[in-house]
Scaffold this motif. Structure first.
Motif, mmCIF file in Angstrom:
data_model
loop_
_atom_site.group_PDB
_atom_site.id
_atom_site.type_symbol
_atom_site.label_atom_id
_atom_site.label_comp_id
_atom_site.label_asym_id
_atom_site.label_seq_id
_atom_site.Cartn_x
_atom_site.Cartn_y
_atom_site.Cartn_z
ATOM 1 N N ILE A 2 0.849 -1.181 0.000
ATOM 2 C CA ILE A 2 0.000 0.000 0.000
ATOM 3 C C ILE A 2 0.890 1.237 0.000
ATOM 4 N N CYS A 16 -12.172 -1.400 3.644
ATOM 5 C CA CYS A 16 -10.787 -1.833 3.418
ATOM 6 C C CYS A 16 -10.273 -2.663 4.598
ATOM 7 N N GLU A 17 -10.627 -2.263 5.795
ATOM 8 C CA GLU A 17 -10.201 -3.001 6.984
ATOM 9 C C GLU A 17 -10.831 -4.395 7.006
ATOM 10 N N CYS A 20 -9.315 -6.732 3.916
ATOM 11 C CA CYS A 20 -7.870 -6.999 3.847
ATOM 12 C C CYS A 20 -7.545 -8.391 4.411
ATOM 13 N N ASP A 23 -4.735 -8.279 7.289
ATOM 14 C CA ASP A 23 -4.974 -7.465 8.479
ATOM 15 C C ASP A 23 -3.988 -6.298 8.561
ATOM 16 N N ILE A 25 -4.668 -3.045 7.364
ATOM 17 C CA ILE A 25 -5.331 -1.761 7.544
ATOM 18 C C ILE A 25 -6.167 -1.770 8.821
ATOM 19 N N VAL A 35 -2.579 2.478 7.486
ATOM 20 C CA VAL A 35 -1.799 1.261 7.303
ATOM 21 C C VAL A 35 -1.028 0.997 8.585
ATOM 22 N N CYS A 41 1.641 -6.401 3.755
ATOM 23 C CA CYS A 41 0.731 -6.254 2.613
ATOM 24 C C CYS A 41 1.032 -7.306 1.552
ATOM 25 N N SER A 46 -7.204 -5.775 -3.007
ATOM 26 C CA SER A 46 -8.582 -5.853 -2.513
ATOM 27 C C SER A 46 -9.037 -4.524 -1.921
ATOM 28 N N CYS A 47 -8.182 -3.898 -1.136
ATOM 29 C CA CYS A 47 -8.552 -2.627 -0.505
ATOM 30 C C CYS A 47 -8.758 -1.533 -1.543
ATOM 31 N N VAL A 58 -2.448 1.349 -4.028
ATOM 32 C CA VAL A 58 -1.548 0.210 -3.847
ATOM 33 C C VAL A 58 -0.490 0.232 -4.935
#
Length: 69
Positions: A2, A16-17, A20, A23, A25, A35, A41, A46-47, A58
């Motif tokens: 990210i 986003c949290e 992810c 884990d 975010i 972050v 990452c 996905s986020c 990203v």
């Protein structure tokens, strides 16, 4: 990895949290995404793809990749 999360654009929805897989975010005290573990990452995007306001950026590569030939 990210690259950044735009705090001004982030609306604090928490998608986003939740999405992810690493884990990476977390939501901070002000309700914005940040972050927490950038080194974890997976660069799965996905986020970035799930953010409704496009606040997550990203970077496409974690590190330089060797040439294939």
């Amino acid at each position: 990895m990210i690259r950044k999360i735009d705090e001004k654009a982030c609306v604090g929805c928490g998608i986003c949290e939740m999405i992810c897989p690493g884990d990476v975010i977390v939501m901070d005290d002000s309700g914005k995404a940040r972050v927490k573990y950038p080194q974890d990452c997976w660069t799965c995007f996905s986020c970035e793809l799930s953010c409704p306001v496009k606040a997550v950026d990203v970077h496409p590569f974690r590190k330089a990749r060797p040439m294939a030939w």
